[in-house]
Motif scaffolding. Structure first.
Motif, mmCIF file in Angstrom:
data_model
loop_
_atom_site.group_PDB
_atom_site.id
_atom_site.type_symbol
_atom_site.label_atom_id
_atom_site.label_comp_id
_atom_site.label_asym_id
_atom_site.label_seq_id
_atom_site.Cartn_x
_atom_site.Cartn_y
_atom_site.Cartn_z
ATOM 1 N N LEU A 9 0.762 -1.301 0.118
ATOM 2 C CA LEU A 9 0.035 -0.004 0.156
ATOM 3 C C LEU A 9 0.613 1.322 -0.044
ATOM 4 N N ILE A 10 0.580 2.152 -1.031
ATOM 5 C CA ILE A 10 1.354 3.254 -0.960
ATOM 6 C C ILE A 10 0.521 4.507 -0.404
ATOM 7 N N SER A 11 1.100 5.379 0.365
ATOM 8 C CA SER A 11 0.077 6.498 1.061
ATOM 9 C C SER A 11 0.745 7.556 0.351
ATOM 10 N N SER A 12 -0.090 8.727 0.285
ATOM 11 C CA SER A 12 0.260 10.055 -0.101
ATOM 12 C C SER A 12 0.415 10.812 1.177
ATOM 13 N N GLY A 13 -0.451 10.187 2.391
ATOM 14 C CA GLY A 13 -0.226 10.790 3.611
ATOM 15 C C GLY A 13 -1.652 11.946 3.798
ATOM 16 N N GLU A 17 -7.263 9.443 3.370
ATOM 17 C CA GLU A 17 -7.123 7.938 2.856
ATOM 18 C C GLU A 17 -7.578 7.074 3.874
ATOM 19 N N ALA A 18 -7.062 7.452 5.278
ATOM 20 C CA ALA A 18 -7.952 6.714 6.432
ATOM 21 C C ALA A 18 -9.488 6.763 6.601
ATOM 22 N N TYR A 22 -8.786 4.189 1.282
ATOM 23 C CA TYR A 22 -8.034 4.011 0.386
ATOM 24 C C TYR A 22 -6.642 4.098 0.160
ATOM 25 N N SER A 23 -5.905 3.968 -0.770
ATOM 26 C CA SER A 23 -4.490 4.043 -0.861
ATOM 27 C C SER A 23 -4.286 4.908 -2.080
ATOM 28 N N ARG A 24 -3.340 5.575 -2.037
ATOM 29 C CA ARG A 24 -2.679 6.506 -3.478
ATOM 30 C C ARG A 24 -2.447 5.322 -4.461
ATOM 31 N N THR A 37 -6.398 10.647 -8.982
ATOM 32 C CA THR A 37 -5.381 11.763 -8.694
ATOM 33 C C THR A 37 -5.712 13.256 -8.995
ATOM 34 N N ALA A 65 3.835 8.327 -7.113
ATOM 35 C CA ALA A 65 3.182 7.214 -6.533
ATOM 36 C C ALA A 65 3.736 5.805 -7.376
#
Length: 137
Positions: A9-13, A17-18, A22-24, A37, A65
Motif C-alpha cells: 500500500l502506497i500512501s500520500s499522507g 485515505e484513512a 483507500y490508498s494512493r 489523483t 506514486a
C-alpha cells in the motif's frame, strides 16, 4: 507450488485515505494501480483554474506514486481521465501527451459533472504492469 504475492500500500499522507479507506496506490505482484489523483495539495489546488497546469501536477503525483511502488511511467498501460469540462480536452491531452507520447497507454477521457472540490478540473487514474524482472525486486 503457489507463489506468495505481497500487497504493498502506497500512501500520500492525505487525511482522507484513512477516512475513506483507500490508498494512493496499491502494488500486487507486478501490477500497480494508482487511485484517482487530482491537483489538490492540502488546501491548495496547484495550477488554480488552469486545467493544463492541474493536469501536469496530477501526472507528477502519479509519477511519485509509481516510483514509490517501484514502477515508472514506462510501465503504465492504461490511464483514465475525468474532466469537468470536455471542451477543454486539448489542454488535458497536451499535458498527458508530454508524459506519454512515446509510451502510449490506452486511455479514456470522460466528462463528469463534478469532482470532490469545485476547484478541481481533472482527475486521473493509472494502471502499470511492470516487467517480470522488476516485479521480483
Amino acid at each position: 507450488m503457489s507463489e506468495i504475492v505481497t500487497r504493498q500500500l502506497i500512501s500520500s499522507g492525505a487525511p482522507w485515505e484513512a477516512l475513506v479507506g483507500y490508498s494512493r496506490a496499491v502494488r500486487v505482484g507486478n501490477v500497480v494501480e494508482v487511485a484517482g489523483t487530482t491537483a489538490q495539495d492540502g488546501d491548495t489546488v496547484t495550477g488554480g483554474a488552469d486545467v493544463y497546469l492541474q493536469t501536469r501536477r496530477v501526472l507528477e503525483k502519479i509519477g511519485e506514486a509509481l516510483a514509490a511502488a517501484g514502477a515508472s511511467f514506462q510501465d503504465v498501460v492504461r490511464t483514465r481521465m475525468f474532466v469537468t469540462d470536455i471542451s477543454r480536452w486539448e489542454a488535458v491531452g497536451r499535458a498527458h501527451g508530454e508524459v506519454f507520447s512515446e509510451i502510449r497507454p490506452v486511455t479514456t477521457m470522460v466528462e463528469v459533472r463534478a469532482l470532490i472540490d469545485p476547484r478541481l478540473l481533472v482527475e486521473i487514474e493509472a494502471t502499470a504492469i511492470m516487467a517480470d524482472s522488476a516485479a521480483t525486486a
